[in-house]
Design a protein around this motif. Sequence first.
Motif, short mmCIF file in Angstrom:
data_model
loop_
_atom_site.label_atom_id
_atom_site.label_comp_id
_atom_site.label_asym_id
_atom_site.label_seq_id
_atom_site.Cartn_x
_atom_site.Cartn_y
_atom_site.Cartn_z
N GLY A 287 11.07 7.11 3.67
CA GLY A 287 11.42 6.53 2.37
C GLY A 287 10.48 5.39 2.00
N LEU A 288 10.09 4.62 3.02
CA LEU A 288 9.18 3.48 2.74
C LEU A 288 7.77 3.98 2.45
CD1 LEU A 288 10.33 0.70 5.24
CD2 LEU A 288 11.09 1.18 2.93
N PHE A 289 7.35 5.03 3.13
CA PHE A 289 6.03 5.62 2.82
C PHE A 289 6.01 6.05 1.35
CE2 PHE A 289 4.71 7.31 7.33
CZ PHE A 289 4.73 6.01 7.78
N ILE A 290 7.10 6.73 0.95
CA ILE A 290 7.15 7.22 -0.43
C ILE A 290 7.14 6.05 -1.41
CG2 ILE A 290 8.65 8.39 -2.12
CD1 ILE A 290 9.45 10.29 0.22
N ALA A 291 7.94 5.03 -1.08
CA ALA A 291 7.98 3.85 -1.96
C ALA A 291 6.60 3.20 -2.05
CB ALA A 291 9.01 2.85 -1.44
N ALA A 292 5.85 3.19 -0.93
CA ALA A 292 4.49 2.63 -0.96
C ALA A 292 3.56 3.53 -1.78
CB ALA A 292 3.96 2.46 0.47
N GLY A 293 3.71 4.83 -1.61
CA GLY A 293 2.88 5.79 -2.35
C GLY A 293 3.11 5.72 -3.85
N LYS A 294 4.35 5.42 -4.21
CA LYS A 294 4.67 5.30 -5.64
C LYS A 294 4.26 3.93 -6.18
CE LYS A 294 7.11 9.14 -6.69
NZ LYS A 294 6.78 10.05 -7.79
N GLY A 295 3.76 3.08 -5.31
CA GLY A 295 3.31 1.76 -5.76
C GLY A 295 4.46 0.78 -5.93
N ILE A 296 5.65 1.16 -5.43
CA ILE A 296 6.82 0.28 -5.59
C ILE A 296 6.84 -0.73 -4.45
CG2 ILE A 296 9.36 0.25 -5.61
CD1 ILE A 296 9.23 3.02 -6.92
N LEU A 297 6.72 -0.23 -3.23
CA LEU A 297 6.72 -1.14 -2.08
C LEU A 297 5.35 -1.81 -1.97
CD1 LEU A 297 8.12 -2.11 0.62
CD2 LEU A 297 6.84 -0.29 1.71
N ARG A 298 5.31 -3.14 -2.11
CA ARG A 298 4.04 -3.89 -2.05
C ARG A 298 4.00 -4.82 -0.84
NH1 ARG A 298 1.14 -1.49 -5.97
NH2 ARG A 298 -0.24 -3.29 -6.11
N HIS A 355 -2.51 0.64 6.86
CA HIS A 355 -3.85 1.02 6.40
C HIS A 355 -3.93 2.52 6.09
CE1 HIS A 355 -8.17 1.34 6.19
NE2 HIS A 355 -8.11 2.31 7.09
N HIS A 356 -3.45 3.33 7.03
CA HIS A 356 -3.61 4.79 6.86
C HIS A 356 -2.68 5.35 5.79
CE1 HIS A 356 -6.60 5.24 9.94
NE2 HIS A 356 -5.87 4.52 10.76
N VAL A 357 -1.48 4.77 5.66
CA VAL A 357 -0.57 5.26 4.62
C VAL A 357 -1.17 4.99 3.24
CG1 VAL A 357 1.68 4.83 3.52
CG2 VAL A 357 1.53 5.11 6.00
N ILE A 358 -1.66 3.78 3.05
CA ILE A 358 -2.18 3.42 1.72
C ILE A 358 -3.44 4.24 1.40
CG2 ILE A 358 -3.18 1.53 0.34
CD1 ILE A 358 -0.08 1.46 0.79
N SER A 359 -4.34 4.35 2.38
CA SER A 359 -5.57 5.09 2.05
C SER A 359 -5.26 6.57 1.85
CB SER A 359 -6.68 4.86 3.07
OG SER A 359 -6.22 5.16 4.34
N SER A 360 -4.26 7.09 2.57
CA SER A 360 -3.89 8.49 2.39
C SER A 360 -3.31 8.72 0.98
CB SER A 360 -2.89 8.87 3.46
OG SER A 360 -2.41 10.13 3.23
N PHE A 361 -2.44 7.79 0.52
CA PHE A 361 -1.87 7.98 -0.82
C PHE A 361 -2.89 7.71 -1.92
CE2 PHE A 361 2.53 7.57 1.05
CZ PHE A 361 2.91 8.85 0.70
#
Length: 550
Positions: A287-298, A355-361
Amino acid sequence: MSTELSESQDLNGLEQEENGTTRLTDICSGTVGSSMASIAEYYAGKSVLITGATGFMGKVLVEKLLRSCPEVKALYILVRPKAGQSMQQRVSDMMKCKLFDRVREDDPEFYQKIIPISSELTQPGLAISPEDVEKLGACINIVFHCAATIRFDEPLKHAVQLNVLATQQLLSLAHQMHHLEAFIHISTAYANCDRKYIDEVIYPPPVEPKKLIESLEWMDDGIVRDITPRLIGGRPNTYTYTKALAEYVVQQEQHRLNIGIIRPSIVGASWQEPFPGWIDNFNGPSGLFIAAGKGILRTMRASNDAVADFIPVDVVINLTLAAGWYTAVHRPKTALVYNCTTGGINPFHWGEVEHHVISSFKRNPLEQAFRRPNANITSNYLINQYWILVSHKFPALIYDLFLRLSGQKPQMMRIFNRLHKAISLLEYFSSQDWEWNSENMSMLMSQLTPEDRKTFNFDVRQLNWPEYIENYCIGTKKYVLNEDMSDIPAARQHLRKLRNIRYTFNTVLVVFIWRVFIARSQMARNIWYFVVSLCFKFLSYFRASSTLTN
Ligand SMILES: CCCCCCCCCCCCCCCCCC(=O)SCCNC(=O)CCNC(=O)[C@H](O)C(C)(C)COP(=O)(O)OP(=O)(O)OC[C@H]1O[C@@H](n2cnc3c(N)ncnc32)[C@H](O)[C@@H]1OP(=O)(O)O
Ligand SMILES: NC(=O)C1=CN([C@@H]2O[C@H](COP(=O)(O)OP(=O)(O)OC[C@H]3O[C@@H](n4cnc5c(N)ncnc54)[C@H](OP(=O)(O)O)[C@@H]3O)[C@@H](O)[C@H]2O)C=CC1
């Protein structure tokens, strides 16, 4: 190959250590191991009972058994009706799931092996009909107990009912199974998270489960709520507390049943099987990965250097099946515990996850992102609070204002409040380190034939984390959010639009602040005139030099 066994080792390849740890010893690798049936051969003709088969791990277990042990006789699954759907409807929906594509290809009739049994685990006798009890008693050879409530905010009474009492009732049912060879219980590596070093032993329970169950019977919900923090003590939630009690309850039966206990850490998307990146829920980090991918979790509180002990779901299931085989074949005298973790073998840290989650999204963006993915983790409370204000609450406020002005219902603040609730429950696990001994996992591996080591691979040394995280993020996009990969160019375009909006917004903000400043301060005005005249001088110099060269 013949190998001499020392006195402390029994012929099952088990060793009882001084501290009570039961270990599989590598001494029997090549002796007992090589003379045994392979895992698939063992499961051939066997009837298996699975609880929690409709859950994340249960589904992967069912799929793997059907695919890699095609001769298995029948899979009895305990299912309840839910959300207006009958048991049959739920099972038929489950079998249509993409996860079963490979099994469907191999055997389109695979569903005939799945036999649903109606059961509600919180009810007396698990609400299984007497006919079904008789049927299970007559045919079950192996039990895999996956069902549990995994919510971190579960009221204690319900968590005890499901995680402890239901386990106790399932053990009673297991006693009625005349041909039972192994009982495998899925616990969690965090059952003993009040300790820093966690061995493959069952630690004394925080309270005698029987006494707790008796007390909870007469206490009303208000009293239970009040005493819960005192009861759970050093543990962060009722989930880890009740999972620890369940382990103890299972251990009590170790002299009458052949028991294995699997303790996975943070179970994530599949690594290889049936395909990389399979995930179907928002639990844990997903859920947090998705929230980060959607730009919500900063921003989030986590320790950059702490180990992020992820374990892919297919690794857990392969180990579980191997443990079922080992338990049934070797019949250990005491329950064997397998800490199914990666930190001690192939560590990966929260800073690297970020690092990898953000660069992947950024490479594979989610559709309709709120902002460009850019999250930072910090262990500093104040810095985190600052970013929550600036990067969560302020944009949410502005966006909700915009929605209100355009006649729509505000929603962003509500989303952020839910996100903050989830984060507050998860931060405990991302802010500290634990050390698990996972020797039994390595030793079990040494007991497998080379062929089984490939088919039931749980060797996490081979795991390439950046690749795994990339597939995990793509998996959340494809299987959780049901987004199409062909939409990626449009999603990238959307990110570019968001970047331009940000640049424009920042420029307007700087000009605005500067204008306010200039109006109020003589010094700011002087600096402004100085910078402007400098720019003019530069411009005239360039004009002059270009005229000369022409
Ligand atoms: C880049 C930086 C990255 C950094 C990442 C750092 C990550 C750190 C993560 C640390 C993880 C540590 C996990 C530790 C695991 C311990 C291992 C285990 O044994 S335990 C096993 C692990 N156990 C756990 O992980 C349990 C933890 N979870 C919980 O306890 C609860 O979910 C809750 C209390 C957090 C929220 O409760 P509540 O507010 O009541 O919300 P509900 O849940 O009831 O969901 C309501 C609806 O919303 C839907 N939805 C949800 N999220 C999202 C989303 N992001 N979007 C959209 N939708 C979302 C959801 O599907 C549902 O839909 P529907 O079904 O109604 O249609
Ligand atoms: N996911 C993770 O990160 C980790 C999980 N674990 C453990 O692994 C096991 C499986 O977890 P996971 O698959 O993620 O969990 P899920 O929440 O996805 O699945 C839970 C399963 O339990 C069933 N269940 C829950 N309540 C009842 C009930 N009252 N009666 C009948 N069935 C019920 C659910 O059925 P229904 O579909 O009807 O709700 C579902 O099949 C659990 O024991 C958990 O503690 C351990 C470590 C980490």
